[in-house]
Design a protein around this motif. Structure first.
Motif, PDB file in Angstrom:
ATOM      1  N   UNK A  77       0.804  -1.232   0.000  1.00 25.96           N
ATOM      2  CA  UNK A  77       0.000   0.000   0.000  1.00 25.96           C
ATOM      3  C   UNK A  77       0.833   1.276   0.000  1.00 25.96           C
ATOM      4  N   UNK A  78       2.077   1.211   0.478  1.00 24.37           N
ATOM      5  CA  UNK A  78       2.956   2.375   0.436  1.00 24.37           C
ATOM      6  C   UNK A  78       2.708   3.383   1.540  1.00 24.37           C
ATOM      7  N   UNK A  79       3.581   4.370   1.594  1.00 23.17           N
ATOM      8  CA  UNK A  79       3.539   5.417   2.612  1.00 23.17           C
ATOM      9  C   UNK A  79       2.948   6.712   2.069  1.00 23.17           C
ATOM     10  N   UNK A  80       2.384   7.500   2.984  1.00 22.10           N
ATOM     11  CA  UNK A  80       1.956   8.884   2.703  1.00 22.10           C
ATOM     12  C   UNK A  80       0.824   8.981   1.686  1.00 22.10           C
ATOM     13  N   UNK A  81       0.090   7.886   1.479  1.00 19.65           N
ATOM     14  CA  UNK A  81      -0.931   7.893   0.435  1.00 19.65           C
ATOM     15  C   UNK A  81      -2.267   8.477   0.894  1.00 19.65           C
ATOM     16  N   UNK A  84      -7.940   5.561   2.973  1.00 23.44           N
ATOM     17  CA  UNK A  84      -8.967   5.360   4.009  1.00 23.44           C
ATOM     18  C   UNK A  84      -8.752   4.039   4.726  1.00 23.44           C
ATOM     19  N   UNK A  85      -9.440   3.862   5.850  1.00 19.88           N
ATOM     20  CA  UNK A  85      -9.420   2.579   6.548  1.00 19.88           C
ATOM     21  C   UNK A  85      -9.972   1.488   5.616  1.00 19.88           C
ATOM     22  N   UNK A 119      -5.049  -0.837  -5.009  1.00 23.80           N
ATOM     23  CA  UNK A 119      -4.486  -0.005  -3.948  1.00 23.80           C
ATOM     24  C   UNK A 119      -3.359  -0.687  -3.176  1.00 23.80           C
ATOM     25  N   UNK A 120      -3.489  -2.008  -2.949  1.00 23.80           N
ATOM     26  CA  UNK A 120      -2.540  -2.716  -2.091  1.00 23.80           C
ATOM     27  C   UNK A 120      -1.523  -3.532  -2.884  1.00 23.80           C
ATOM     28  N   UNK A 121      -1.375  -3.226  -4.165  1.00 27.22           N
ATOM     29  CA  UNK A 121      -0.394  -3.915  -4.998  1.00 27.22           C
ATOM     30  C   UNK A 121       0.501  -2.939  -5.765  1.00 27.22           C
ATOM     31  N   UNK A 122       0.267  -1.649  -5.556  1.00 28.98           N
ATOM     32  CA  UNK A 122       1.019  -0.625  -6.294  1.00 28.98           C
ATOM     33  C   UNK A 122       1.572   0.480  -5.400  1.00 28.98           C
ATOM     34  N   UNK A 123       1.362   0.383  -4.095  1.00 34.18           N
ATOM     35  CA  UNK A 123       1.608   1.520  -3.207  1.00 34.18           C
ATOM     36  C   UNK A 123       3.029   2.029  -3.170  1.00 34.18           C
ATOM     37  N   UNK A 124       4.001   1.102  -3.092  1.00 37.71           N
ATOM     38  CA  UNK A 124       5.402   1.532  -3.042  1.00 37.71           C
ATOM     39  C   UNK A 124       5.969   1.796  -4.432  1.00 37.71           C
ATOM     40  N   UNK A 163     -10.728   3.680  -9.484  1.00 40.03           N
ATOM     41  CA  UNK A 163      -9.453   3.625  -8.775  1.00 40.03           C
ATOM     42  C   UNK A 163      -9.210   4.735  -7.757  1.00 40.03           C
ATOM     43  N   UNK A 164     -10.107   5.688  -7.587  1.00 44.20           N
ATOM     44  CA  UNK A 164      -9.821   6.767  -6.647  1.00 44.20           C
ATOM     45  C   UNK A 164      -8.534   7.477  -7.023  1.00 44.20           C
ATOM     46  N   UNK A 165      -7.655   7.679  -6.054  1.00 42.17           N
ATOM     47  CA  UNK A 165      -6.376   8.343  -6.336  1.00 42.17           C
ATOM     48  C   UNK A 165      -5.262   7.346  -6.652  1.00 42.17           C
ATOM     49  N   UNK A 166      -5.581   6.046  -6.664  1.00 44.39           N
ATOM     50  CA  UNK A 166      -4.541   5.032  -6.847  1.00 44.39           C
ATOM     51  C   UNK A 166      -3.867   5.171  -8.205  1.00 44.39           C
ATOM     52  N   UNK A 167      -4.644   5.310  -9.263  1.00 50.71           N
ATOM     53  CA  UNK A 167      -4.061   5.456 -10.591  1.00 50.71           C
ATOM     54  C   UNK A 167      -3.229   6.728 -10.669  1.00 50.71           C
ATOM     55  N   UNK A 168      -3.766   7.818 -10.142  1.00 52.99           N
ATOM     56  CA  UNK A 168      -3.069   9.113 -10.204  1.00 52.99           C
ATOM     57  C   UNK A 168      -1.743   9.080  -9.459  1.00 52.99           C
ATOM     58  N   UNK A 169      -1.734   8.458  -8.269  1.00 55.98           N
ATOM     59  CA  UNK A 169      -0.555   8.520  -7.405  1.00 55.98           C
ATOM     60  C   UNK A 169       0.435   7.393  -7.643  1.00 55.98           C
ATOM     61  N   UNK A 170      -0.056   6.210  -8.020  1.00 56.34           N
ATOM     62  CA  UNK A 170       0.806   5.025  -8.053  1.00 56.34           C
ATOM     63  C   UNK A 170       1.188   4.570  -9.455  1.00 56.34           C
ATOM     64  N   UNK A 171       0.413   4.972 -10.461  1.00 60.43           N
ATOM     65  CA  UNK A 171       0.621   4.446 -11.807  1.00 60.43           C
ATOM     66  C   UNK A 171       1.003   5.526 -12.820  1.00 60.43           C
TER      67      UNK A 171
END
Length: 292
Positions: A77-81, A84-85, A119-124, A163-171
């Motif tokens: 999941x990575x840091x500083x993302x 949400x819970x 979300x939990x496969x691209x965080x780092x 994807x919420x912010x996952x695509x924007x931040x992680x990909x």
């Protein structure tokens, strides 16, 4: 998980979190308590915590070292993302510390494979630096299935969640940095790494095969989340993109590896994680950890 050797390849893990995580009745729409309880004695004791009534699940990255390359498969999941819970759990530095303890620096990673872009496969994949998300591994190529990327790119444009912010931040930052390899199902990294398409959990989910000297291991991503899905392959999870397709992919894959020496490496399985699949009649399978 102890270090695994597949021919000339070594496989370790860097763990972000582990332990009791979710109640099965909250995760599987087809959950039936009587069925679960009937199967529980036939599953490994590590997979379920009776005190909390929760499945034991791990978030981990497989660190694959071939004679030529250092490869990470899925990056938690990575840091500083600002997730949400329940993905906002503390202590995520554990992952970084475990990676470094294996003798792997960010700069030494050659490839990052993502089985899918959740979300939990691209965080780092990325790190926050001076207010911008940049690739964590500056010298790596990141391998994304191009069909998967295209779907989430379109969903991102629509403002969909996922994807919420996952695509924007992680990909997206990986592509913008010129470090992405957008590949098809038949992609191969020399003669060591290939893909097996297992769509359903996500649009173009892929398992990652590791071959060396006649041996094979498979990082199964989210093709299955828990050993109960070997006993009940039709039990897809709530986050699945296409639950029916997920079940088809899972049953087909498990049938193909059952009663062989193909070593399974499921991302979310509790330690010791690695194991073998055996058949149990026409419809069900058993999962047994590799303990030696």
């Amino acid at each position: 998980m102890r270090q695994i050797r597949v021919g000339d390849v070594t496989i370790d893990v860097a763990i972000e979190r582990d332990g009791p995580w979710r109640k099965p009745e909250e995760f599987f729409p087809m959950f039936d308590r009587a069925t679960f309880d009937r199967h529980l004695p036939s599953m490994e004791p590590e997979v379920y915590d009776t005190a909390t009534g929760k499945m034991v699940m791990t978030y981990q990255t497989f660190v694959v070292r071939t004679p030529k390359h250092t490869i990470l498969v899925d990056t938690c999941t990575g840091e500083d993302k600002g997730h949400p819970a329940p993905f906002d759990f503390p202590g995520k530095e554990r992952w970084r510390n475990e990676l470094f303890a294996l003798g792997v620096s960010f700069e030494s990673v050659d490839y990052v494979f993502c089985t899918h872009l959740h979300i939990d496969h691209t965080g780092w994949n990325t790190t926050l630096r001076d207010g911008r998300w940049v690739p964590t591994f500056p010298n790596a190529k990141y391998v994304f299935h191009k069909g998967e990327y295209a779907v989430w790119e379109e969903q991102h444009k629509k403002g969909a969640n996922p994807p919420g912010t996952v695509f924007r931040d992680n990909c997206l930052p990986i592509v913008e940095a010129g470090q992405a390899l957008l590949v098809d199902d038949d992609y191969a990294l020399d003669d060591t790494i290939t893909l097996t398409p297992t769509p359903g959990h996500s649009p173009c989910h892929c398992c990652v095969n590791i071959h060396s000297k006649g041996q094979r291991a498979v990082v199964t991503g989210d093709m299955m989340h828990h050993a109960i899905q070997c006993r009940e392959p039709d039990w897809s999870v709530k986050p699945d993109w296409d639950p029916k397709q997920s079940a088809v992919s899972r049953r087909r894959f498990l049938s193909s590896v059952a009663d062989t020496d193909t070593l399974m490496l499921p991302i979310h399985f509790a330690a010791p994680t690695a194991g073998l699949v055996t058949s149990d009649g026409a419809d069900r399978f058993n999962y047994r950890f590799k303990r030696d």
